[in-house]
Design a protein around this motif. Structure first.
Motif, short mmCIF file in Angstrom:
data_model
loop_
_atom_site.label_atom_id
_atom_site.label_comp_id
_atom_site.label_asym_id
_atom_site.label_seq_id
_atom_site.Cartn_x
_atom_site.Cartn_y
_atom_site.Cartn_z
N TYR A 195 -80.06 -5.36 -29.76
CA TYR A 195 -80.10 -4.89 -31.15
C TYR A 195 -81.54 -4.64 -31.57
CZ TYR A 195 -75.74 -7.47 -30.61
OH TYR A 195 -74.56 -7.95 -30.13
N ASP A 196 -81.70 -3.79 -32.59
CA ASP A 196 -83.01 -3.55 -33.18
C ASP A 196 -83.29 -4.67 -34.17
OD1 ASP A 196 -83.36 -1.17 -31.77
OD2 ASP A 196 -82.25 -0.01 -33.27
N CYS A 197 -84.01 -5.66 -33.71
CA CYS A 197 -84.29 -6.82 -34.57
C CYS A 197 -85.61 -7.45 -34.16
CB CYS A 197 -83.16 -7.84 -34.48
SG CYS A 197 -82.95 -8.55 -32.84
N MET A 198 -86.12 -8.29 -35.06
CA MET A 198 -87.34 -9.04 -34.79
C MET A 198 -86.99 -10.52 -34.82
SD MET A 198 -90.90 -9.24 -36.94
CE MET A 198 -90.17 -10.32 -38.15
N VAL A 199 -87.40 -11.25 -33.79
CA VAL A 199 -87.13 -12.67 -33.68
C VAL A 199 -88.45 -13.42 -33.67
CG1 VAL A 199 -86.08 -14.49 -32.31
CG2 VAL A 199 -85.00 -12.23 -32.41
N ASP A 200 -88.61 -14.35 -34.60
CA ASP A 200 -89.85 -15.14 -34.70
C ASP A 200 -89.51 -16.60 -34.45
OD1 ASP A 200 -92.53 -15.82 -35.26
OD2 ASP A 200 -91.95 -16.39 -37.29
N ILE A 201 -90.17 -17.19 -33.46
CA ILE A 201 -89.95 -18.61 -33.13
C ILE A 201 -91.25 -19.36 -33.41
CG2 ILE A 201 -89.37 -20.24 -31.31
CD1 ILE A 201 -87.90 -17.94 -29.90
N GLU A 202 -91.15 -20.41 -34.22
CA GLU A 202 -92.35 -21.14 -34.62
C GLU A 202 -92.09 -22.64 -34.57
OE1 GLU A 202 -93.35 -20.19 -38.63
OE2 GLU A 202 -91.27 -20.28 -39.32
N GLU A 203 -93.19 -23.38 -34.46
CA GLU A 203 -93.10 -24.83 -34.46
C GLU A 203 -92.80 -25.34 -35.87
OE1 GLU A 203 -93.11 -26.59 -31.75
OE2 GLU A 203 -93.51 -24.82 -30.51
N LEU A 204 -92.23 -26.52 -35.94
CA LEU A 204 -91.87 -27.08 -37.24
C LEU A 204 -93.11 -27.58 -37.97
CD1 LEU A 204 -88.69 -29.14 -36.25
CD2 LEU A 204 -88.83 -26.80 -37.10
N LYS A 205 -93.02 -27.60 -39.28
CA LYS A 205 -94.11 -28.12 -40.09
C LYS A 205 -94.16 -29.65 -39.98
CE LYS A 205 -93.70 -24.29 -43.38
NZ LYS A 205 -93.41 -23.91 -44.79
N GLU A 206 -95.29 -30.19 -40.35
CA GLU A 206 -95.51 -31.63 -40.21
C GLU A 206 -94.50 -32.44 -41.03
OE1 GLU A 206 -97.31 -34.83 -38.47
OE2 GLU A 206 -97.75 -32.72 -38.10
N ASP A 207 -94.18 -31.95 -42.24
CA ASP A 207 -93.29 -32.70 -43.13
C ASP A 207 -91.83 -32.26 -43.01
OD1 ASP A 207 -93.70 -30.19 -44.12
OD2 ASP A 207 -93.86 -30.81 -46.23
N GLU A 208 -91.51 -31.47 -42.01
CA GLU A 208 -90.15 -30.93 -41.87
C GLU A 208 -89.33 -31.87 -41.00
OE1 GLU A 208 -88.22 -26.48 -41.20
OE2 GLU A 208 -90.29 -26.91 -40.63
N GLU A 209 -88.18 -32.28 -41.50
CA GLU A 209 -87.29 -33.20 -40.78
C GLU A 209 -86.17 -32.39 -40.13
OE1 GLU A 209 -86.20 -36.99 -39.42
OE2 GLU A 209 -87.88 -36.58 -40.77
N PRO A 210 -86.23 -32.16 -38.83
CA PRO A 210 -85.22 -31.32 -38.17
C PRO A 210 -83.96 -32.12 -37.85
CG PRO A 210 -86.79 -32.07 -36.57
CD PRO A 210 -87.24 -32.66 -37.89
#
Length: 673
Positions: free
Chosen positions: A313-328
């Motif tokens: 598909y014509d799409c953009m995928v951005d993968i990034e590390e979690l922020k310091e205060d982000e609870e996954p």
């Protein structure tokens, strides 16, 4: 012993590909959707509440139809149906059912309407039976059960209290209506609590006669009938037969509709999956031509998802590390052995961000303690064989059920080993059978020792294993402190406690108290006794001085330290908790031996052998069930209270991916080139 690392993935794609991308993500089931951004003038959310509600209603209709069909035409299931898992269907079968989903919804509605009609027919039969019951006392009345009149006379039926006679009725009329002369009262029937009668009088006297009778408890019937009671009864019985025939027809039709059961299951899952997709769709920011979806994804799946989407598909995928205060969200990842114990950790609480997953370390102690508590080789072999056979026989069982059975499989193996060490095989069944039926006692020797003959030895080892368990927990706490760079916390909260506890243990071992428990005297060299006292004193002083280090007030700091030192009683309580290893281990053996003894008291003949077998099977089945439950509960307690209490907090949030949460059937994956 790990928590899968999470990353945030954001996907921006063309709106025309929205449907296929969402379906692809849902089929992959590795993305937990999370909010992307606040309201933006260019990106707005679409209201999908109506569509979602429609799909949920359709799924509920199919579910309801399946429940109704189960009542009228129960599905044949084996006793292991709960282990068989969901249906597994081909994609072509799913597409075929999807194409006829509207017809299937009509079928579901027909099932619902038939069930309602069936209930109405049953209610009608009940009403007609009640009517027949109310007519029964009036069957001797050869005219309609309602007030009737001629030109000069009136007849009205009614009831009076039980025990009423014609004489008492006429006496009441003579007393209350002395001017009335022409009255004829007919007694229709009488019961213990009610008398049924018909009164005939002149038109002009009707009111006076009824008022006179009412003073004695007279009442008109609650129902009136256009025909005589016998004719009405015959008509009602005919209507009941008609209703029964209609009820039988409905039941036959519902049995015929049961052939659509599998298709209704598939269509119910289809609408359920669609409802979940539209729930996600309603939370996605969308512009005129694009949409954005974002969420959490395991790092090991991120690259695969990115490749899968960008290649098609014509799409953009951005993968990034979690922020310091982000609870996954949390996903546990362990070796095949420890994976079966993940449910134990999850029931306590998943690790929060940065916390150690205790599953692997806990799993070895769990199996160790469980086997020690049950501690009968025959019981362990039964549990291991049954659980292993079920896991092998039913590969499509739910993941939670599979983990539980594997947990008990490993615990059964541990029980088998401990039983061999302790010489327990259905208690002392070998001794009893050999002596009773063969005249010579034959014993299977224990590889270690027999707990019933040496319980204090088992107690000492139980406490020793408990100390190792607790020290492991404290050691993990120290590791976490060093990992986070908290050297002072490691020294004050871990090292000092190790010094105190090791010192106290070394002081206890040569004491008379320990000698009386262990039935052996331990003598340390003088320098070791001195070292033990120094360690204990240094640890205690250090705890008093350093536990309250967060306070600048010297007095408060000492008070907090003294209070923390008081926790030594908690450590004593924790160690004594491991005496349950002794208690449950002895309970299994004692109860088993009592059951065997009961069987051995029977005469040594055919009848005695039969009853011996019955007592053996029933008694040991009950003993296994009770002690299996006891071992499970108390092993969990040792982990939750004693072990986790030393280092583990929990409180993590489970990973809830956007996936096809079906209830009845799974679709086979198609091979994608």
């Amino acid at each position: 012993m790990a928590v899968l690392k999470m990353q945030r993935i954001s996907i921006c794609a063309l709106k025309k590909d929205r449907k296929v991308i969402l379906e692809k993500l849902q089929s992959l089931g590795v993305l937990e959707v999370a909010p992307v951004m606040d309201e933006d003038p260019y990106f707005r959310k679409t209201d999908t509440v109506g569509q979602r509600a429609g799909f949920e209603r359709a799924a509920a209709a199919a579910d309801q139809a399946l429940e109704i069909l189960e009542r009228y035409a129960p599905e044949e299931k084996s006793m292991f149906a709960a282990l068989e898992g969901k249906l597994l269907i081909d994609p072509s079968r799913e597409r075929q059912v999807r194409e006829k989903r509207r017809e299937l919804l009509k079928t579901a509605k027909e099932v619902y309407d038939l069930d309602r009609e069936h209930a109405e027919q049953l209610a009608a039969v009940t009403r007609m039976r009640n009517s027949i019951e109310s007519l029964t006392p009036w069957l001797a009345l050869g005219m309609p059960l309602k007030p009737s009149a001629t030109k000069r006379t009136v007849m009205f039926p009614g009831t009076m209290p039980g025990g009423t006679t014609l004489e008492s009725v006429y006496e009441r009329l003579a007393e209350k209506a002395p001017d009335v002369e022409c009255v004829d009262v007919h007694l229709i029937s009488a019961e213990q609590s009610m008398t049924y009668l018909a009164v005939i009088c002149l038109r002009e006297d009707a009111q006076a006669v009824e008022e006179a009778l009412r003073s004695a408890g007279f009442a008109r019937p609650s129902q009136t009938w256009a025909k005589s009671p016998s004719e009405e009864k015959e008509q009602l019985e005919g209507q009941i037969e008609d209703s029964r025939a209609e009820t039988a027809r409905i039941e036959r039709r519902l049995a015929e509709l049961a052939e659509y059961r599998e298709e209704l299951k598939i269509v119910a899952d289809y609408y359920r999956v669609r409802a979940e997709k539209y729930a996600v769709l309603g939370d996605l920011p969308q512009s005129e031509r694009t949409f954005v979806i974002s969420g959490y994804i395991p790092q090991c799946e991120a690259t695969h998802v990115e490749k899968c989407l960008t290649e098609r598909y014509d799409c953009m995928v951005d993968i990034e590390e979690l922020k310091e205060d982000e609870e996954p969200p949390v996903i546990l990842k362990n070796n095949p052995f420890s994976m079966s114990m993940e449910g134990v950790v999850e029931s306590y609480g998943l690790p929060h961000k940065g916390e150690l997953d205790p599953t692997t370390i806990m799993s070895f102690f769990y199996v160790f303690f469980f086997g020690m508590m049950l501690s009968d080789a025959a019981y362990g072999a039964i549990v291991a064989v049954v659980c292993g056979a079920l896991v092998w026989k039913f590969p499509r069982m739910s993941e939670g059920m599979k983990k539980s059975l594997k947990l008990f499989f490993y615990c059964g193996l541990s029980t088998l080993v401990w039983g061999i060490l302790f010489g327990g095989y259905f208690g002392n069944i070998v001794d009893v059978v050999s002596e009773k039926f063969f005249g010579t006692a034959v014993s299977v020797p224990a590889l270690w020792f027999i707990p019933l003959n040496d319980p204090m030895k088992l107690l000492v080892f139980s406490l020793l294993f408990g100390v190792i368990h607790l020290f492991t927990g404290l050691g993990i706490k120290g590791y976490l402190c060093l990992k986070d760079g908290k050297v002072m916390d490691f020294f004050c909260d871990v090292a000092l406690w190790f010094m105190l506890l090791v010192g106290l243990i070394l002081m206890l071992l040569p004491s008379d108290i320990f000698a009386s428990i262990a039935q052996t005297k331990i003598v340390f060299p003088g320098w070791l006794d001195t070292l033990a006292a120094v360690l204990a004193a240094a640890g205690a002083i250090g705890i008093v001085l350093m536990s309250g280090r967060s306070s600048r007030n010297p007095a408060l700091r000492i008070a907090l330290g003294a209070y923390d030192l008081y926790n030594i009683t908690g450590w004593l309580s924790d160690v004594l908790s491991y005496s349950r290893l002794l208690a449950l281990g002895l309970a299994t053996g004692v109860i088993a031996s009592v059951i065997n003894q009961m069987g051995s008291m029977l005469p040594n003949n055919i009848v005695g052998v039969v009853f011996f077998v019955v007592i053996f099977i029933a008694g040991h089945t009950l003993n296994l069930a009770i002690n299996l439950l006891g071992a499970y509960v108390h092993t969990n307690r040792l982990q939750f209270v004693e072990f986790f209490g030393k280092f583990y907090e929990g409180g993590g949030r489970p990973f809830e991916p956007f996936k096809e949460n079906t209830k009845y059937a799974d679709v086979k994956e198609e091979t994608i080139s």
